[in-house]
Design a protein around this motif. Structure first.
Motif, PDB file in Angstrom:
ATOM      1  N   ILE A 184       0.795  -1.214   0.000  1.00 21.60           N
ATOM      2  CA  ILE A 184       0.000   0.000   0.000  1.00 21.60           C
ATOM      3  C   ILE A 184       0.830   1.268   0.000  1.00 21.60           C
ATOM      4  CG2 ILE A 184      -0.547   0.902   2.299  1.00 21.60           C
ATOM      5  CD1 ILE A 184      -3.018  -0.915   0.161  1.00 21.60           C
ATOM      6  N   ARG A 185       2.078   1.173   0.430  1.00 21.55           N
ATOM      7  CA  ARG A 185       2.890   2.386   0.474  1.00 21.55           C
ATOM      8  C   ARG A 185       3.414   2.778  -0.899  1.00 21.55           C
ATOM      9  NH1 ARG A 185       4.006   4.282   5.465  1.00 21.55           N
ATOM     10  NH2 ARG A 185       3.114   2.981   7.090  1.00 21.55           N
ATOM     11  N   MET A 186       3.249   1.861  -1.852  1.00 23.98           N
ATOM     12  CA  MET A 186       3.702   2.198  -3.205  1.00 23.98           C
ATOM     13  C   MET A 186       2.572   2.864  -3.969  1.00 23.98           C
ATOM     14  SD  MET A 186       5.644  -1.213  -4.093  1.00 23.98           S
ATOM     15  CE  MET A 186       6.397  -2.052  -2.746  1.00 23.98           C
ATOM     16  N   ARG A 187       2.966   3.439  -5.111  1.00 20.37           N
ATOM     17  CA  ARG A 187       1.952   4.121  -5.910  1.00 20.37           C
ATOM     18  C   ARG A 187       2.032   3.710  -7.355  1.00 20.37           C
ATOM     19  NH1 ARG A 187       2.413   9.995  -3.002  1.00 20.37           N
ATOM     20  NH2 ARG A 187       1.581   9.226  -1.040  1.00 20.37           N
ATOM     21  N   GLY A 188       0.917   3.834  -8.023  1.00 19.70           N
ATOM     22  CA  GLY A 188       0.862   3.693  -9.484  1.00 19.70           C
ATOM     23  C   GLY A 188       1.390   2.372  -9.995  1.00 19.70           C
ATOM     24  N   ASP A 189       2.285   2.472 -10.990  1.00 15.10           N
ATOM     25  CA  ASP A 189       2.775   1.284 -11.697  1.00 15.10           C
ATOM     26  C   ASP A 189       3.455   0.306 -10.758  1.00 15.10           C
ATOM     27  OD1 ASP A 189       2.039   3.068 -13.529  1.00 15.10           O
ATOM     28  OD2 ASP A 189       4.008   3.330 -14.457  1.00 15.10           O
TER      29      ASP A 189
ATOM     30  N   LEU B   7       2.933  -0.262  -7.650  1.00 18.27           N
ATOM     31  CA  LEU B   7       1.927  -0.992  -6.867  1.00 18.27           C
ATOM     32  C   LEU B   7       1.319  -2.103  -7.706  1.00 18.27           C
ATOM     33  CD1 LEU B   7      -0.580   0.453  -4.443  1.00 18.27           C
ATOM     34  CD2 LEU B   7      -1.431  -1.024  -6.198  1.00 18.27           C
ATOM     35  N   ALA B   8       0.984  -1.779  -8.947  1.00 12.44           N
ATOM     36  CA  ALA B   8       0.364  -2.777  -9.820  1.00 12.44           C
ATOM     37  C   ALA B   8       1.281  -3.984  -9.989  1.00 12.44           C
ATOM     38  CB  ALA B   8       0.035  -2.153 -11.170  1.00 12.44           C
ATOM     39  N   ILE B   9       2.564  -3.705 -10.205  1.00 10.45           N
ATOM     40  CA  ILE B   9       3.494  -4.813 -10.439  1.00 10.45           C
ATOM     41  C   ILE B   9       3.642  -5.669  -9.187  1.00 10.45           C
ATOM     42  CG2 ILE B   9       5.917  -5.336 -10.900  1.00 10.45           C
ATOM     43  CD1 ILE B   9       5.818  -2.825 -12.751  1.00 10.45           C
ATOM     44  N   VAL B  10       3.717  -5.008  -8.030  1.00  7.91           N
ATOM     45  CA  VAL B  10       3.885  -5.781  -6.795  1.00  7.91           C
ATOM     46  C   VAL B  10       2.649  -6.642  -6.514  1.00  7.91           C
ATOM     47  CG1 VAL B  10       4.205  -5.607  -4.312  1.00  7.91           C
ATOM     48  CG2 VAL B  10       5.535  -4.178  -5.830  1.00  7.91           C
TER      49      VAL B  10
END
Lengths: 605, 262
Positions: A356-361, A363-366
């Motif tokens: 959740i701490r990531m954003r955008g692309d 986050l999608a990849i993770v």
């Protein structure tokens, strides 16, 4: 490279014809591609109208028709052209375009007859030649496609020039006939439920497809209906929209109740296969509603949603099945479900926290990665003592409803009712949460995350909450899936499932409950799910190709989905929306009129 | 008024790579004050706001009501009672005017999933309160943001109204300290005069302490009790408008070296 060559050639062609040549070439390439994908030959067995039209021919005939329609349309910004095309030019253009489009197949027929390229192109076959030449030799095949192309181009072009009323009637007729043919199994099933077999025998040919008479009558009836009904539906909609708040809500509630009643009665009238189909659609509605909370409301692009589906399935299997390898508590399904909800919450938090701490692309990849990790864990030797590895868990009992009846795969009608019940819960949850403090916070996070945080929203918690709610709904789907199928294997949780659920959400309309349902009904119902057949069983081989093509077309033509959420479509069409508002005089340009100045504002507050 | 200032910034330093955007700044803001921060472009004014609201990392010390704000998340700073507006208006453009203000009461309200799902009495009550408070805040700006505007998306508002809505949104977080970043930028003289009046009323009627970044010297002179001047990340003056405007270092910062000696 080839694009530049094409453009150089195109630039030498005079203005008005450039579009014709470009679209015609595109159509020709498209038709050749469709032919070589194997679709026409394979789908030739599925009849639409018995002696004259099969689904296979529809796939290639659609191209020149669409070309004609496209070319019949006047180019935009007409007043800027030196010589705006007249009707005759448009129709001529449409014929030429159709001719070029059809010409692709003519050339293909010639090539098929003289060369053998079966090695790289597996569908380069005598059957395709046979299909293209209608079994009457290459020369016939060469000529006929030019004629057909030009003819359909003419039809498409003139259709476009007809009045919008005529266009609508013709569209309705065409859609009714094709729809009736596609929905054949459903219609037959339904009609048998109310014992009107005579109608079916007269409408459909014995080996599938509409009879000529049936198609004709359907076309006439639907045409008449659309002539009579034109404007009525729209009027109704406008009338409902014009009603004030409480009355409008009442009408909406009545509509929803009516749909609910139909959904409850429908399974009683149809047979096993249709119920199976309905149950599959329902299952995907449930999953898509869950993903819609994550993607549509909170704006977190989750490509690994299948993880929650898998966790729900496996934990239900372990908790209910006698054959579970390590622990087998053999709880009743409903008791297991309560535990499964807690497990889903935990897994939602567990996967959500790092993601959740990531954003955008990123986050999608993770999330994509986590989806695979969960599947591989269930597959692994390490946990095979618990989950049976690639052997999975089999012989799982169905749902025991208070000792009265059992819901399992042998009775799809009961499965459908179970799914319906959980879909209702999912719809209620989505509807309530969207209109709450949490729902507003999701909206804000989706719009502008840093600002949402600066406005006091704990974005991490709010997004985790979306993940958790999504996980719970996904695990409901899993629990039902297990009860329905009676077994779980890691291969049921491929990445493809995530993608298809996401496509359903995008296609239907992100952020809109009705849109998501419509998406599932159209895609899963007609084309089928990752492993579940839809109404067009013959399409299953080409399902992914069509899914992909639909998605691309959707992104270009209608990125907000079939039934968009008002807000989402504003986000996607910000500029047009502002222009519209400006044209309607709603936009707030300047407010220094008589009410300006600090004096008035001060007096009012 | 008690001895400790509401906001006490000591030796605040913010570095971006090798660049010192703020270099050892000390600022005190007392409760009930309106303080203007001025300075040429790139002086570090907005960085100062970003540091206070935890949007950038900073060294030194920022005390708010005697407790440090450093190390908190932006949303925690907001719930402590610090709210801000943005220089380049950043509304939730596709949410309605009302929703923009409602969503900003998030940290002052608490109903969660349970209340929403079971539609409890507490939930309904809180929703009604949120809505009423939002309407009350919007009514502060006269007739501009109420009525049919309530349900319009923020994107269709005029520039001046967007700036007003930014302030309304900050007010909705129920702050003690309000940080306004160029509230009148892009407004015409009539509008900015009106907003100047509103800033004064924000203190009198709502009891906010206000720090405002502004380029418009009319507004600065009108609203501020005290003016702080930043230049290249260093505080070069602190005093009332008259003092500051005659300070040779300030004139130099704005007009360049040599302007004072002539």
């Amino acid at each position: 490279m080839s694009a530049t060559v094409l453009n150089t050639v195109l630039r030498r062609i005079p203005g008005t014809w450039r579009r014709v040549v470009r679209l015609g070439a595109l159509g020709a390439v498209g038709q050749v591609f469709i032919s070589l994908s194997g679709m026409p030959v394979r789908l030739d067995v599925r009849e639409i109208i018995v002696p004259i039209l099969s689904l296979g021919y529809v796939t290639v005939l659609a191209v020149p028709l669409v070309l004609g329609v496209l070319l019949g349309r006047r180019p935009e910004h007409e007043e800027f052209l030196e010589n705006p095309p007249g009707r005759r030019d448009l129709v001529l253009g449409a014929i030429a375009g159709g001719l070029m489009g059809g010409g692709g197949l003519s050339v293909l027929a010639l090539l098929l007859a003289n060369f053998d390229l079966r090695d790289p192109l597996i569908n380069w076959s005598p059957q395709l030649l046979e299909f293209l030449s209608f079994g009457r030799g290459t020369a016939f095949g060469f000529g006929i496609w030019l004629v057909i192309g030009a003819g359909l181009g003419l039809v498409g072009g003139t259709l476009r020039l007809a009045s919008s009323r005529t266009q609508k009637v013709i569209m309705t007729m065409a859609l009714t006939v094709v729809g009736a043919a596609i929905l054949e199994s459903l219609v037959v099933d339904l009609v048998e439920g109310v014992s009107l077999e005579a109608l079916v025998e007269w409408m459909y040919a014995p080996r599938g497809g509409l009879t000529l008479v049936g198609a004709g009558v359907l076309a006439v009836v639907s045409g008449l209906l659309s002539l009579v009904g034109q404007g009525r539906v729209k009027n109704m909609q406008e009338r409902i929209q014009a009603m004030e708040g409480p009355r409008q809500t009442r009408v909406n509630l009545m509509l929803i109740a009516a749909v609910g009643v139909v959904l409850v009665i429908l399974p009683l009238l149809v047979g096993k296969l249709t119920n199976e189909l309905l149950a599959n659609i329902g299952l995907f509605v449930l999953l898509a509603l869950g993903l819609n909370i994550v993607v549509g409301l909170a704006g977190i692009l989750d490509l690994g949603y299948v993880a929650f589906f898998a966790v729900g399935s496996y934990s239900t299997a372990v908790l209910t099945a006698a054959t579970s390898p390590r622990i087998a508590p053999e709880f009743p399904w409903f008791v297991a479900l309560i535990i499964v909800i807690f497990i889903a919450i935990l897994v939602g938090l567990f996967i959500g926290a790092p993601v959740i701490r990531m954003r955008g692309d990123y986050l999608a990849i993770v999330t994509l990665g986590f989806g695979e990790i969960i599947r591989l864990l269930f597959l692994s030797d390490w946990l095979s003592g618990w989950f049976g590895g690639s052997q999975g868990i089999t012989a799982i009992d169905g749902v025991d409803v208070f000792g009265l009846l059992t819901v399992d795969g042998t009775n799809p009608r009961r499965v459908f009712y179970l799914v319906l019940f959980f879909c209702a819960i999912a719809i209620y949850i989505s509807w309530r949460l969207e209109r709450s403090r949490l729902g507003r916070a999701w909206m804000a996070v989706r719009e502008d995350e840093p600002v949402a945080e600066a406005m006091g929203i704990n974005t991490v918690n709010v997004k985790l909450m979306a993940f958790v709610v999504g996980a719970v709904l996904g695990s409901f789907g899993g629990a039902i899936f297990v009860a329905k199928v009676g077994s779980v294997f890691p291969t049921s949780f491929l990445i493809l499932v995530s993608i298809i659920i996401l496509v359903v959400v995008i296609f239907g309309g992100m952020g809109n409950i009705f849109g998501v349902i419509a998406g599932a009904v159209v895609l899963i119902g007609v084309l089928g799910g990752p492993k579940q057949p839809g109404l067009l069983v013959e399409f299953s081989e080409f399902k992914l190709l069509i899914y992909g093509a639909l998605l691309v077309w959707m992104m270009l033509a209608r990125p907000e989905g079939l039934i968009p959420s008002a807000r989402r479509s504003r986000e996607l069409h910000q500029e047009e929306f502002l222009q519209d508002a400006w044209l309607r005089g709603q936009i707030d340009t300047d407010d220094n009129g008589p009410d300006g100045g600090s004096g008035t504002a001060g007096a009012e507050a | 008024m008690n001895g400790t200032p509401l906001l006490d910034i000591r030796n605040l330093t913010v570095e971006f790579g090798g660049l010192r955007a703020l270099d050892g700044v000390d600022i005190q803001v007392n409760e009930g004050e309106i303080v203007s921060v001025i300075g040429p472009n790139g002086a570090g004014k907005t960085t100062l706001f970003n540091a206070i609201t935890a949007s950038v990392e900073a060294d030194g010390e920022i005390l708010f009501e005697g407790e440090t704000l450093l190390g908190l998340d932006p949303n925690q700073v907001t719930s402590r009672g610090v709210a801000r507006t943005f220089q380049n208006v950043r509304l939730f453009a596709n949410m309605t005017v009302l929703e923009n203000v409602m969503v900003s009461q998030h940290c002052r309200t608490k109903q969660g999933t349970f209340g929403a799902l079971f539609y409890t009495k507490a939930f309904r009550q809180e929703e009604a309160e949120i809505r009423a408070r939002a309407e009350m805040i919007l009514a502060f700006f006269g007739t501009r943001l109420v009525g049919f505007r309530l349900d319009q998306p923020a994107a269709v508002l005029s520039y001046a109204n967007r700036r007003r809505l930014e302030i309304a949104r900050a007010m909705a977080t129920q702050p003690k300290l309000l940080l306004l970043d160029e509230p009148v930028a892009g407004m015409n003289p009539v509008e900015s005069a009106e907003l100047t009046g509103l800033i004064g009323r924000l203190r009198e009627e709502w009891g906010f302490t206000i720090v405002v970044i502004e380029h418009d010297m009319e507004v600065v002179r009108e609203v501020s009790d005290r003016v702080i001047v930043l230049d290249h990340g260093v505080m070069i003056a602190d005093g009332d408008y008259e003092e500051v405007s005659s300070d040779p270092r300030v004139i130099e910062a704005y007009l360049g070296h040599g302007a004072t000696t002539k």
